[in-house]
Design a protein around this motif. Structure first.
Motif, PDB file in Angstrom:
ATOM      1  N   GLY A   1       0.802  -1.212   0.000  1.00  0.00           N
ATOM      2  CA  GLY A   1       0.000   0.000   0.000  1.00  0.00           C
ATOM      3  C   GLY A   1       0.831   1.256   0.000  1.00  0.00           C
ATOM      4  N   PRO A   2       0.210   2.443  -0.177  1.00  0.00           N
ATOM      5  CA  PRO A   2       0.948   3.709  -0.179  1.00  0.00           C
ATOM      6  C   PRO A   2       1.616   3.947   1.162  1.00  0.00           C
ATOM      7  CG  PRO A   2      -1.297   3.974  -1.012  1.00  0.00           C
ATOM      8  CD  PRO A   2      -1.219   2.618  -0.427  1.00  0.00           C
ATOM      9  N   GLN A   3       2.881   4.263   1.109  1.00  0.00           N
ATOM     10  CA  GLN A   3       3.650   4.503   2.323  1.00  0.00           C
ATOM     11  C   GLN A   3       4.475   5.759   2.143  1.00  0.00           C
ATOM     12  OE1 GLN A   3       3.845   2.688   5.151  1.00  0.00           O
ATOM     13  NE2 GLN A   3       2.461   1.033   4.569  1.00  0.00           N
ATOM     14  N   ALA A   4       4.593   6.543   3.206  1.00  0.00           N
ATOM     15  CA  ALA A   4       5.478   7.701   3.160  1.00  0.00           C
ATOM     16  C   ALA A   4       6.910   7.232   3.225  1.00  0.00           C
ATOM     17  CB  ALA A   4       5.165   8.636   4.327  1.00  0.00           C
ATOM     18  N   TYR A   5       7.774   8.023   2.679  1.00  0.00           N
ATOM     19  CA  TYR A   5       9.201   7.688   2.746  1.00  0.00           C
ATOM     20  C   TYR A   5       9.666   7.833   4.179  1.00  0.00           C
ATOM     21  CZ  TYR A   5      14.175   7.670   1.745  1.00  0.00           C
ATOM     22  OH  TYR A   5      15.512   7.363   1.716  1.00  0.00           O
ATOM     23  N   ARG A   6      10.137   6.748   4.738  1.00  0.00           N
ATOM     24  CA  ARG A   6      10.485   6.747   6.153  1.00  0.00           C
ATOM     25  C   ARG A   6      11.957   7.048   6.335  1.00  0.00           C
ATOM     26  NH1 ARG A   6       7.334   1.209   7.963  1.00  0.00           N
ATOM     27  NH2 ARG A   6       5.248   1.922   7.424  1.00  0.00           N
ATOM     28  N   GLY A   7      12.239   7.810   7.354  1.00  0.00           N
ATOM     29  CA  GLY A   7      13.620   8.113   7.674  1.00  0.00           C
ATOM     30  C   GLY A   7      14.244   7.006   8.489  1.00  0.00           C
ATOM     31  N   ALA A   8      15.455   7.267   8.986  1.00  0.00           N
ATOM     32  CA  ALA A   8      16.180   6.254   9.735  1.00  0.00           C
ATOM     33  C   ALA A   8      15.510   5.938  11.058  1.00  0.00           C
ATOM     34  CB  ALA A   8      17.617   6.727   9.967  1.00  0.00           C
ATOM     35  N   SER A   9      14.683   6.849  11.552  1.00  0.00           N
ATOM     36  CA  SER A   9      14.072   6.650  12.859  1.00  0.00           C
ATOM     37  C   SER A   9      12.736   5.921  12.789  1.00  0.00           C
ATOM     38  CB  SER A   9      13.853   8.007  13.534  1.00  0.00           C
ATOM     39  OG  SER A   9      12.980   8.806  12.744  1.00  0.00           O
ATOM     40  N   SER A  10      12.305   5.547  11.585  1.00  0.00           N
ATOM     41  CA  SER A  10      10.990   4.922  11.458  1.00  0.00           C
ATOM     42  C   SER A  10      11.007   3.514  12.034  1.00  0.00           C
ATOM     43  CB  SER A  10      10.572   4.877   9.983  1.00  0.00           C
ATOM     44  OG  SER A  10      11.443   4.039   9.258  1.00  0.00           O
ATOM     45  N   SER A  11       9.839   3.020  12.310  1.00  0.00           N
ATOM     46  CA  SER A  11       9.730   1.687  12.899  1.00  0.00           C
ATOM     47  C   SER A  11      10.049   0.623  11.873  1.00  0.00           C
ATOM     48  CB  SER A  11       8.319   1.479  13.443  1.00  0.00           C
ATOM     49  OG  SER A  11       7.383   1.602  12.382  1.00  0.00           O
ATOM     50  N   ALA A  12      10.315  -0.566  12.388  1.00  0.00           N
ATOM     51  CA  ALA A  12      10.668  -1.672  11.489  1.00  0.00           C
ATOM     52  C   ALA A  12       9.488  -2.018  10.605  1.00  0.00           C
ATOM     53  CB  ALA A  12      11.091  -2.891  12.306  1.00  0.00           C
ATOM     54  N   LEU A  13       9.811  -2.440   9.389  1.00  0.00           N
ATOM     55  CA  LEU A  13       8.767  -2.761   8.422  1.00  0.00           C
ATOM     56  C   LEU A  13       8.134  -4.098   8.764  1.00  0.00           C
ATOM     57  CD1 LEU A  13      10.643  -1.733   5.174  1.00  0.00           C
ATOM     58  CD2 LEU A  13       8.844  -0.476   6.329  1.00  0.00           C
ATOM     59  N   GLY A  14       6.848  -4.133   8.703  1.00  0.00           N
ATOM     60  CA  GLY A  14       6.167  -5.394   8.949  1.00  0.00           C
ATOM     61  C   GLY A  14       6.109  -6.232   7.695  1.00  0.00           C
ATOM     62  N   SER A  15       6.039  -7.540   7.844  1.00  0.00           N
ATOM     63  CA  SER A  15       5.969  -8.458   6.710  1.00  0.00           C
ATOM     64  C   SER A  15       4.627  -9.149   6.720  1.00  0.00           C
ATOM     65  CB  SER A  15       7.107  -9.487   6.791  1.00  0.00           C
ATOM     66  OG  SER A  15       6.956 -10.422   5.761  1.00  0.00           O
ATOM     67  N   SER A  16       3.857  -8.889   5.696  1.00  0.00           N
ATOM     68  CA  SER A  16       2.553  -9.506   5.611  1.00  0.00           C
ATOM     69  C   SER A  16       2.630 -10.899   5.022  1.00  0.00           C
ATOM     70  CB  SER A  16       1.632  -8.629   4.750  1.00  0.00           C
ATOM     71  OG  SER A  16       2.113  -8.584   3.423  1.00  0.00           O
ATOM     72  N   GLY A  17       3.754 -11.226   4.366  1.00  0.00           N
ATOM     73  CA  GLY A  17       3.913 -12.541   3.759  1.00  0.00           C
ATOM     74  C   GLY A  17       3.197 -12.673   2.441  1.00  0.00           C
ATOM     75  N   GLU A  18       2.455 -11.639   2.015  1.00  0.00           N
ATOM     76  CA  GLU A  18       1.736 -11.688   0.751  1.00  0.00           C
ATOM     77  C   GLU A  18       1.951 -10.378   0.020  1.00  0.00           C
ATOM     78  OE1 GLU A  18      -2.472 -11.808   1.039  1.00  0.00           O
ATOM     79  OE2 GLU A  18      -2.727 -12.944  -0.812  1.00  0.00           O
ATOM     80  N   SER A  19       1.929 -10.424  -1.294  1.00  0.00           N
ATOM     81  CA  SER A  19       2.105  -9.212  -2.079  1.00  0.00           C
ATOM     82  C   SER A  19       1.185  -9.268  -3.283  1.00  0.00           C
ATOM     83  CB  SER A  19       3.565  -9.088  -2.548  1.00  0.00           C
ATOM     84  OG  SER A  19       3.841 -10.059  -3.533  1.00  0.00           O
ATOM     85  N   VAL A  20       1.064  -8.134  -3.954  1.00  0.00           N
ATOM     86  CA  VAL A  20       0.277  -8.096  -5.193  1.00  0.00           C
ATOM     87  C   VAL A  20       0.895  -9.032  -6.225  1.00  0.00           C
ATOM     88  CG1 VAL A  20      -0.411  -6.605  -7.110  1.00  0.00           C
ATOM     89  CG2 VAL A  20      -0.574  -5.770  -4.767  1.00  0.00           C
ATOM     90  N   ILE A  21       2.202  -9.130  -6.231  1.00  0.00           N
ATOM     91  CA  ILE A  21       2.879 -10.041  -7.158  1.00  0.00           C
ATOM     92  C   ILE A  21       2.441 -11.470  -6.886  1.00  0.00           C
ATOM     93  CG2 ILE A  21       5.125 -10.885  -7.939  1.00  0.00           C
ATOM     94  CD1 ILE A  21       4.689  -8.032  -8.706  1.00  0.00           C
ATOM     95  N   GLY A  22       2.400 -11.838  -5.596  1.00  0.00           N
ATOM     96  CA  GLY A  22       1.968 -13.186  -5.246  1.00  0.00           C
ATOM     97  C   GLY A  22       0.527 -13.445  -5.629  1.00  0.00           C
ATOM     98  N   ARG A  23      -0.349 -12.447  -5.420  1.00  0.00           N
ATOM     99  CA  ARG A  23      -1.759 -12.628  -5.776  1.00  0.00           C
ATOM    100  C   ARG A  23      -1.960 -12.679  -7.280  1.00  0.00           C
ATOM    101  NH1 ARG A  23      -2.639  -8.474  -1.933  1.00  0.00           N
ATOM    102  NH2 ARG A  23      -3.494  -7.084  -3.530  1.00  0.00           N
ATOM    103  N   GLN A  24      -1.142 -11.925  -8.022  1.00  0.00           N
ATOM    104  CA  GLN A  24      -1.335 -11.840  -9.471  1.00  0.00           C
ATOM    105  C   GLN A  24      -0.701 -13.015 -10.212  1.00  0.00           C
ATOM    106  OE1 GLN A  24      -0.223  -8.075 -11.065  1.00  0.00           O
ATOM    107  NE2 GLN A  24      -0.621  -8.624 -13.174  1.00  0.00           N
ATOM    108  N   PHE A  25       0.518 -13.385  -9.829  1.00  0.00           N
ATOM    109  CA  PHE A  25       1.239 -14.436 -10.555  1.00  0.00           C
ATOM    110  C   PHE A  25       1.321 -15.747  -9.764  1.00  0.00           C
ATOM    111  CE2 PHE A  25       3.104 -10.375 -11.913  1.00  0.00           C
ATOM    112  CZ  PHE A  25       2.931 -10.457 -13.282  1.00  0.00           C
ATOM    113  N   GLY A  26       1.149 -15.657  -8.446  1.00  0.00           N
ATOM    114  CA  GLY A  26       1.406 -16.813  -7.598  1.00  0.00           C
ATOM    115  C   GLY A  26       0.415 -17.927  -7.808  1.00  0.00           C
ATOM    116  N   CYS A  27       0.921 -19.136  -7.675  1.00  0.00           N
ATOM    117  CA  CYS A  27       0.100 -20.327  -7.831  1.00  0.00           C
ATOM    118  C   CYS A  27       0.566 -21.334  -6.780  1.00  0.00           C
ATOM    119  CB  CYS A  27       0.261 -20.883  -9.240  1.00  0.00           C
ATOM    120  SG  CYS A  27      -0.800 -22.279  -9.592  1.00  0.00           S
ATOM    121  N   GLU A  28      -0.332 -21.751  -5.907  1.00  0.00           N
ATOM    122  CA  GLU A  28       0.048 -22.710  -4.866  1.00  0.00           C
ATOM    123  C   GLU A  28       0.220 -24.081  -5.494  1.00  0.00           C
ATOM    124  OE1 GLU A  28      -1.351 -24.127  -0.409  1.00  0.00           O
ATOM    125  OE2 GLU A  28      -2.484 -22.570  -1.481  1.00  0.00           O
TER     126      GLU A  28
END
Length: 1203
Positions: A636-663
């Motif tokens: 999703g849209p995210q502001a450019y975070r500086g060095a002090s921003s919190s750690a990025l969360g990992s959802s484990g899924e992406s638009v790439i996975g939904r569009q091209f991924g095949c289980e």
């Protein structure tokens, strides 16, 4: 110093004259700290046969390769590697010379070089080999024939010779002179006097002649006059050996020990030839007798002791005990030593007649380029060729026949029948004679292209082939103009396109000839731009375009971020090409890309050595995986975070996975019955073709859907680990899919002739089937084609092939269907079948989970022997793109060939004539799949990017700051002025060729990289104060800092030593993007090039370029320095350029222009410009050094003086 006490008494007159004698008990011995296990047992062969190669030879480390014995018991006094051939020469104490060929040391020649005296030195030449003895110089061929024999003066005691230029040489010894000898005339030319005790060793560099004597001194003499320039007192006793490399001289020898005589000195003396003084002596662990520099990747020294110990060390570092080796001489002493010119081989001669060859590789070469060695011809009497009578073209002249008869042979034709009748050369083309310009006695004319290059045809035929009628509306690429069209199979629009550069660079290159659409092409001259076609593919997939433009992270090199920046430029462009330089720069830094071999060297791209079809398929897999990993971290849209921003969360899924991924469910069944099932996510599938029986030549007919199903639901047998059996067992591996992807990506894997023939055969079967089907159906009336509505205004493209009613002839070379029906059921599993493109599914079929997949992308590999081939893309561009660009609701197939873009028919997108067009990648998209994706784009770049940030440079301090960041109250608004200037460095130099008429043609422009970007305030109380002054850190090698023009010095871009405000390119790029998106107007000089190198696209109404403000049509562009002097009375850019000064000057010039415009309108501006050009011509556009009242002052200073 050599010890001969234990040798034959007849040898006593050899080296003791050179070094004196050692006292009893002072003989050098093996270092007690050495491991005796280093000694290798070598069994002597009295017949001089070769010794076996050591079994364990480590690459890069010297070890013994071969040993031979020439004459057992006769010391080898000289060894020498031939400089022209793969020969190793030796000379012994009895004057006998011998040579050995190659690394196996097979005996090549053997002869007596001198009757009684020992051979002191051997030197090879182009025509022969020189052998120096005490009182004689003899030159013999490599086979042993004497070329000349030159006796020395009485009393001479020669020890060394040195080849100099112009086929001359120097000879020195233990006498008070050195001889210069001419090898052409075999005469002495000069005689130089030297001090006692003479010259024992001679070396040469590009500055001096070095002469070493037995008193321990090394003299440096002039190369031409032999005059003494300097002298080093190396050892108090005697000099043993020395060598010179670069700016270093290293020497070994003996030191005087008072009453105890001489002792071998374990300190090597090292001298710096730049400062002419000694540096720290180098302590070694062996008693040095010989030493040589072996410069490979470092300036290594090889130090050899008389007992066979060998040590390698750096001349300026500490010697390492682990670098000590031992030459197995079986108790004998080393007498001679030499290093090959390639530095790959070492040769040792010992007192027992043995010659030892050491090497750092089993396949050793003595020279970089050795000529072929001539061997004696074998007897051919018993080796006549076998004649094959069944061969039709067998020449009967091979049969030997005695000629005893007086009758003439049948082959002796009479003169009238054997008179040669050459074919006359054709007349010179009249067009060439008409346009020829003569310079001296040489005529120059442009090539009219009426004949093939370097060919004179017997019969000239005008051949018109169908494939030459492709795309006559698009001009041919400059690289394809050297041959006749009918000799070229590849259609023009598919050939590799190149940019023809002129003096103005790209400004006068007409890209509109190659692209009449409003879509943006990509420039091909950047390294690794082979992936341009796939970048276009990703851009025209709407969910990916929106995904990467919404994505922004803090990684310096993120491909998703760079694709987002690039796609933003492609959105803004109105038909002008863009370049993916920043994306490819980040791509080159990804370790996985390098590990997969996706980073091409320039030579591979230019020569066509790269296997582009396989390469682009690997790139396809890599980019999908990389984007999946990068975007699943941050959705999703995210502001450019500086060095002090919190750690990025990992959802484990992406638009790439939904569009091209095949289980995918992978099942492994062992023959013991154990089944293992694993689940994974795959983003693409690879085609697998059925194995063909080599006995059956015909290829069986297959449907594409059938092959695709077998490739997706793959079943194969392989060896795998079975936990039940606890060993590797033959297992059957089966793959099944649990869901259907939105976009099915297929790598075709047509990488060999076998797969290409399979495609060709299947396409032929499909064409025959379509032809039969047409014959059975009644013919339909065909409507004439209508001009397409998606052209540029007032332009019509060639509409050939764009009809919507496809003829059967257009289906040739087509195997893949335009639409597939796919479904997954519990009973049948995956089902795939071809489907008519125009039809939709019934509601029953949709309820059962079936889906239609339309072909949207094909990426072919175009085979072209002349250019090395290239990659293009056929893309079905959707309605949303046409609405944005042209305001029409339309879907159309296009060909994307770098900056050539052309609409094509859908049949052409699926055609693959494997003779020149191989399939590489296919994309099938689920019909209306993008409706479930959020296709809104929210610009993720926020104002926080302009706020204060830390510098990467460790030494940068606040006191050194050259700018004041913007305050929140100063945030720019639309229409605000910003002065901009950028400085650049060169990463790759320009490649150009000089034509026969003397003109220069640019083949590849220099690759520039931005090094400094400065923005200054254009209004407000702080007008002219910089708010951005960033130096851009670069990880790529800079070949030219262009300091005179850029002001950038080596070290300014290095974070370890720079004192500047150093940032990443991405950080500064975001600042400029924010300013552009805000709508500010940039003022600068030559901004077009600045934005091009920074890789930014700025709308024309946001750019105020002083180059064009003060420019008259069809006149030269004027430099900023001259404009500043003329209008502002400023003398800028004195020694180097400063971007802050240049940006301020550009702003001041713009204010001056506005002042002129308000004062008198366009007429006043035109009058001022006319005066500007007149003044420039008078001064030759050079700014005077100073205004001294000589009439050369600027108009502004002149007016001030009058007032």
């Amino acid at each position: 110093m050599m010890n001969f006490d234990g040798l034959d008494p007849g040898m006593g007159e050899y080296a003791p004259a050179l070094h004196g004698s050692l006292e009893p008990g002072m003989e050098p011995s093996m270092d007690p700290r050495l491991n005796p296990g280093l000694l290798q047992g070598v069994e002597l062969n009295p017949d001089g046969l070769n010794v076996a190669v050591p079994e364990h030879m480590m690459e890069g480390m010297f070890s013994e390769l071969h040993s031979v014995h020439a004459e057992v018991g006769v010391p080898v006094t000289a060894t020498h590697f031939d400089l022209q051939e793969e020969l190793l020469w030796m000379g012994n104490h009895r004057g006998h010379g011998m040579s050995f060929f190659g690394p196996t040391m097979g005996r090549y020649s053997s002869f007596q070089a001198h009757s009684t005296d020992d051979i002191r030195q051997i030197q090879s030449m182009e025509t022969g080999v020189l052998f120096l003895s005490k009182s004689n110089l003899k030159c013999q061929t490599r086979g042993g024939l004497v070329m000349f024999d030159y006796p020395m003066e009485e009393g001479a005691d020669m020890h060394s010779l040195l080849m100099t230029e112009n086929n001359t040489m120097l000879m020195g010894g233990l006498q008070n002179y050195v001889l210069e000898f001419d090898l052409n005339t075999v005469q002495q030319t000069q005689k130089f006097t030297v001090e006692a005790p003479g010259v024992a060793i001679m070396r040469q560099s590009n500055r001096f002649l070095f002469c070493g004597n037995t008193s321990g001194k090394v003299s440096l003499c002039d190369l031409r006059t032999f005059k003494l320039e300097h002298e080093f007192d190396a050892f108090s006793g005697s000099l043993s050996d020395f060598d010179v490399h670069g700016n270093l001289l290293a020497a070994c020898g003996f030191s005087s020990r008072g009453m105890n005589g001489l002792a071998c000195d374990r300190f090597l003396m090292v001298f710096d030839l730049r400062m002419m003084r000694a540096v720290t002596p180098l302590q070694v662990h062996v008693d040095p007798l010989f030493l040589r520099f072996i410069p490979t990747y470092t300036s290594r020294l090889a130090i050899i002791s008389q007992t066979g110990q060998c040590q390698f060390c750096e001349p300026t570092g500490l010697a390492n005990l682990a670098d000590v080796f031992h030459v197995n001489t079986v108790g004998q002493l080393l007498m001679s030593f030499d290093v090959s010119s390639s530095k790959q081989a070492l040769a040792f001669g010992d007192s027992g007649g043995g010659v030892h060859l050491w090497s750092d590789a089993p396949e050793v070469s003595y020279n970089g380029y050795s000529r072929e060695t001539e061997f004696a011809l074998p007897c051919l009497v018993d080796s006549l060729p076998q004649l094959d009578w069944s061969h039709d073209l067998l020449p009967l002249s091979l049969i030997p026949m005695p000629f005893n008869s007086s009758e003439p042979l049948l082959s002796d034709w009479v003169t009238t029948q054997a008179t040669p009748s050459p074919r006359r050369a054709p007349l010179v083309d009249p067009e060439i004679l008409r346009t020829m310009k003569t310079v001296g006695f040489i005529g120059y004319a442009p090539n009219p292209r009426t004949r093939p290059r370097n060919q004179v045809p017997y019969k000239i035929k005008e051949v018109e082939l169908d494939y030459d009628n492709y795309n006559q509306g698009v001009p041919e690429s400059p690289i394809g103009r050297d041959e006749e069209p009918h000799l070229y199979m590849v259609p023009k629009k598919y050939r590799k396109v190149t940019i023809k550069y002129s003096k103005l660079g790209l400004e006068d290159f007409d890209f509109k000839h190659y692209n009449r659409t409003l879509f943006a092409g990509l420039e091909p001259h950047i390294p690794n731009a082979y992936c341009n076609c796939m970048i276009q593919v990703l851009y025209f997939l709407e969910p990916i375009r929106c995904l990467v433009q919404n994505h922004l992270c803090q990684k310096e090199f993120c491909l998703a971020c760079e694709l987002g920046f690039l796609f933003h430029m492609l959105d803004l462009s109105r038909g002008d090409p863009c370049q993916a330089s920043n994306f490819l720069r980040a791509f080159r830094t990804i370790p996985e890309a390098s590990a997969l071999g996706l980073i091409l060297a320039d030579s591979d791209e230019q020569t066509g050595k790269a296997r582009l079809g396989r390469l682009i398929q690997s790139w396809n897999r890599f980019i999908l995986t990389q984007l999946h990993q990068e975007t699943q971290e941050q959705e999703g849209p995210q502001a450019y975070r500086g060095a002090s921003s919190s750690a990025l969360g990992s959802s484990g899924e992406s638009v790439i996975g939904r569009q091209f991924g095949c289980e995918v469910e992978n099942s492994s069944l062992c023959r013991c019955g154990k089944e293992t099932v694993r689940s994974s996510l795959t983003l693409l599938f690879t085609m697998h073709y059925p194995e063909q029986n080599s006995l059956v030549k015909t290829i069986k007919e297959y449907d594409f859907a059938e092959i695709l199903k077998k490739s997706i639901c793959l079943e194969q047998s392989t060896q795998a680990w079975c936990e039940n059996c606890e060993k590797y067992q033959p297992t059957v591996q089966t793959r099944n899919i649990r869901c259907l992807p939105d976009v099915l990506v297929i790598n075709c894997e047509v990488n060999s002739v076998k797969e290409a023939e399979f495609w060709k055969a299947q396409a032929e079967y499909a064409f025959i089937k379509a032809k039969k089907k047409e014959e059975m159906e009644p013919p339909k009336p065909k409507e004439p084609p209508q001009p397409p509505e998606w052209c540029l205004e007032e332009e019509l493209v060639n509409t050939e092939g764009l009809t919507f009613d496809t003829r059967v002839e257009d289906l040739r070379h087509i195997w893949i269907p335009l639409t597939l029906k796919m479904s997954i059921s519990k009973s049948q599993g995956l089902e795939i079948s071809s489907w008519p493109e125009a039809e939709e599914l019934s509601s029953t079929e949709e309820a059962e989970g079936a889906s239609l997949y339309d072909l949207v992308v094909t990426v072919p590999h175009v085979l072209d022997a002349r250019t090395g081939g290239n990659l293009v893309a056929h893309i079905k561009v959707g309605e949303t793109y046409h609405i944005r660009k042209e305001g029409v609701t339309h879907q159309q197939w296009y060909l994307f060939n770098d900056f050539l873009i052309e609409p094509i028919d859908k049949a052409e997108a699926a055609q693959f004539d494997v003779n020149w067009k191989l399939p590489a990648i296919l994309y099938y998209a689920k019909r209306n799949y993008h409706s479930k994706y959020d296709l809104r784009i929210k610009n993720p770049i926020e104002a926080s990017v302009l706020l204060t940030e830390a510098s990467l440079a460790r030494k940068q301090r606040k006191s050194h700051a050259t700018f004041i960041p913007l305050m929140v109250s100063e945030m720019p608004q639309a229409g605000d002025l910003v002065g901009l200037d950028a400085e650049f460095v060169t990463l790759n130099q320009e490649e150009a060729e000089l034509r026969s008429d003397g003109t220069k043609s640019t083949i590849k422009p220099s690759q520039m990289s931005v090094a400094r970007i400065t923005c200054v305030r254009g209004q407000g109380p702080n007008e002219g104060v910089p708010f951005i002054d960033d130096y851009i850190s670069t990880q790529e090698q800079v070949v030219d800092y262009l300091t005179q023009y850029s002001g950038i010095k080596p070290g300014d871009l290095d974070a370890k030593i720079s004192s500047k405000h150093l940032t990443t390119l991405k950080s500064t790029y975001l600042k400029l993007r924010f300013l552009i998106d805000t709508g500010v107007r940039f003022v600068g000089h030559g901004l077009q090039k600045d934005f091009r190198v920074i890789n930014l696209l700025v709308l024309k109404d946001q750019v105020v370029d002083t180059v064009y403000l003060f420019h008259m049509p069809r006149k030269r562009m004027i430099s900023l320095r001259f404009l500043a002097w003329y209008f502002l009375d400023l003398n800028i850019q004195g020694e180097t350029h400063d971007s802050i000064e240049d940006a301020r000057t550009a702003l001041a010039l713009y204010r001056k222009y506005l002042e002129l415009s308000r004062g008198g309108g366009n007429d006043e501006v035109r009058k001022v410009l006319k005066g500007l050009y007149e003044k420039g011509r008078k001064l030759d556009w050079k700014v005077p050094d100073c205004d001294t009242g000589d009439g050369q002052g600027s108009p502004k200073s002149t007016k001030l003086a009058l007032h």
